[in-house]
Design an enzyme around this catalytic site. Structure first.
Site, PDB file in Angstrom:
ATOM      1  N   SER A   1       0.861  -1.431  -0.146  1.00 41.67           N
ATOM      2  CA  SER A   1      -0.208  -0.047  -0.414  1.00 41.67           C
ATOM      3  C   SER A   1       0.739   1.416  -0.113  1.00 41.67           C
ATOM      4  O   SER A   1       2.184   1.049   0.705  1.00 41.67           O
ATOM      5  CB  SER A   1      -0.656  -0.641   0.658  1.00 41.67           C
ATOM      6  OG  SER A   1      -1.348   1.284   1.368  1.00 41.67           O
TER       7      SER A   1
ATOM      8  N   ASP B   1     -22.373  -0.030  -0.310  1.00 40.06           N
ATOM      9  CA  ASP B   1     -21.046   0.020  -0.922  1.00 40.06           C
ATOM     10  C   ASP B   1     -20.727  -1.087  -1.829  1.00 40.06           C
ATOM     11  O   ASP B   1     -20.373   0.318  -2.977  1.00 40.06           O
ATOM     12  CB  ASP B   1     -20.575   0.195   0.280  1.00 40.06           C
ATOM     13  CG  ASP B   1     -21.386   0.924   1.588  1.00 40.06           C
ATOM     14  OD1 ASP B   1     -21.948   1.864   0.897  1.00 40.06           O
ATOM     15  OD2 ASP B   1     -20.249   0.711   2.511  1.00 40.06           O
TER      16      ASP B   1
ATOM     17  N   TYR C   1     -23.533   0.569  15.268  1.00 41.60           N
ATOM     18  CA  TYR C   1     -23.398   0.471  13.857  1.00 41.60           C
ATOM     19  C   TYR C   1     -23.715  -1.418  14.292  1.00 41.60           C
ATOM     20  O   TYR C   1     -25.494  -1.673  13.861  1.00 41.60           O
ATOM     21  CB  TYR C   1     -22.457   0.331  12.660  1.00 41.60           C
ATOM     22  CG  TYR C   1     -23.233  -0.015  11.255  1.00 41.60           C
ATOM     23  CD1 TYR C   1     -22.568   0.673  10.518  1.00 41.60           C
ATOM     24  CD2 TYR C   1     -23.533  -1.072  10.751  1.00 41.60           C
ATOM     25  CE1 TYR C   1     -23.532   1.300   8.774  1.00 41.60           C
ATOM     26  CE2 TYR C   1     -23.879  -1.632   9.582  1.00 41.60           C
ATOM     27  CZ  TYR C   1     -23.764  -0.643   8.808  1.00 41.60           C
ATOM     28  OH  TYR C   1     -24.274  -0.965   7.463  1.00 41.60           O
TER      29      TYR C   1
END
Length: 385
Positions: free
Chosen positions: A74, A180, A232
């Protein structure tokens, strides 16, 4: 080059350079997947309801090639490379942190009957992390289409969204719905996608704000947004319990005026019922070209999320209240909540005034300075080259 823009292409070249620098070879391809904004339809996806997202021109891009071992690099921060002999499974995965999103997709593909083998990845992304704009789903979807191409799997995009959701739910451990991943994989440029989360049927609805002299502002409050936290999961559990008490599969099936003995569950249920109705009304208005009229529905959505679903935050409320006070036609938080981003529908001529009001309100309250940008509906996940 297919279905891309110059921005995605530039990001892809950065990923390719990182791949060459890290692994000393050329990648076999470059793949991009966007973040998203949900116009309306919040927390309805895991209740089998309706949503209306559109893709943003911010992308997670991966450069990838088959290899002898799993390697994930990354460009975040100083750059980090994670190698793994074994991806493990949802209860014993050997890869966590940011690399878990990549490893989780590989695991989910194998579990779903689409075998993939060791692969090298270099990841580069400009989707804001923690902004509620689906940075994790963008990574998952870019990795998924890369692996599908590399290993010769022709996967229907709706099924691909379920596989990416499986990675996030079961490997990463975030109890999200399918919104999403569906948005990242299925949205089309210049359109907002009306989707039924029960069967993933969808309709691309034209979303040309400029033609109506309108602008959509996205307000990243800079307050971290975390899907995997307990709040959530608690909202999802409330919905499941309310559905159980009503004797219906999901709250999408709840009678319009259903009522339970538990007031908290009633508030959660009321949000889902009314939010589904707002999505349907928004879709109808957009199809009729009455775009400015959706503003009231956006604001009503925020009120419901703020008081009935209790997922807003002081930063989100500040942004919404300031935008409305400065003349926005409508505004709401977007994404899972507890931080993240808000959106504001404004007349194009007043966009700067609204942005200034939002930034000033945050300063007055001692909150982080929001990042405000103009949204346009971008293309979904695709191979860059």
């Amino acid at each position: 080059m297919t279905n891309t823009d110059t921005h995605a292409a530039a990001l892809a070249e950065t990923a390719a350079a990182a791949f060459r620098s890290t692994f000393g070879t050329e990648p076999e391809g470059l793949w991009a997947a966007p973040g998203r904004v949900n116009l309306i339809g919040e927390h309805t996806d895991y209740n089998d309801g309706f949503v209306m997202p559109f893709a943003l021109p911010f992308y997670a891009v991966v450069a990838a090639a088959k290899a002898d071992e799993w390697s994930f690099h990354s460009t975040y921060g100083e750059g980090e490379t994670v190698r793994a002999q074994d991806l493990g499974g949802p209860t014993g995965g050997t890869v966590d942190g940011w690399a878990g999103y990549l490893a989780g997709v590989a695991w989910a593909l194998n579990e779903s009957g689409y075998p993939v083998g060791p692969t090298r990845f270099a990841l580069h992304s400009d989707v804001p992390v923690g902004g509620g704009l689906s940075s994790s789903a963008a990574i998952e979807c870019a990795v998924l289409i890369a692996l599908a191409d590399l290993y010769g799997h022709d996967i229907d995009r709706a099924e691909a969204a379920r596989i990416a959701q499986k990675a996030e739910n079961e490997y990463v451990g975030a109890p999200t719905g399918v919104l999403d991943q569906s948005a990242s994989l299925l949205c089309e440029a210049g359109h907002v996608m009306f989707m039924d989360c029960r069967d993933l049927s969808r309709e691309q609805v034209p979303f040309d704000l400029a033609a109506a002299d309108l602008t959509m502002l996205v307000i990243d409050t800079q307050a971290p947004h975390r899907h995997a936290d307990g709040e959530y999961a608690a909202r999802r559990a409330d919905c499941e319990e309310a559905a159980r008490q009503l004797g219906v599969p999901f709250l999408r099936d709840a009678p319009k005026h259903a009522k339970l003995d538990d007031e908290r569950l009633n508030r959660r249920m009321r949000h889902i019922i009314t939010e589904n109705e707002r999505v349907l009304q928004t879709a109808a208005l957009l199809k009729e070209g009455r775009t400015a009229e959706i503003g009231g529905l956006l604001t009503a959505s925020h009120t419901s999320l703020r008081y009935d679903y209790e997922v807003s935050s002081v930063e989100l409320d500040s942004a919404v209240d300031a935008a409305l006070g400065a003349g926005a036609l409508g505004a709401r938080m977007t994404g899972g909540g507890f931080g993240g981003s808000a959106i504001a529908l404004v007349e194009a001529a007043s966009a700067q005034k609204v942005e200034a009001a939002v930034v000033d309100a945050a300063a007055q309250a001692g909150l982080p300075t929001p990042r405000v940008f103009t949204a346009r509906a971008a293309a979904g996940a695709h191979r860059v080259r």
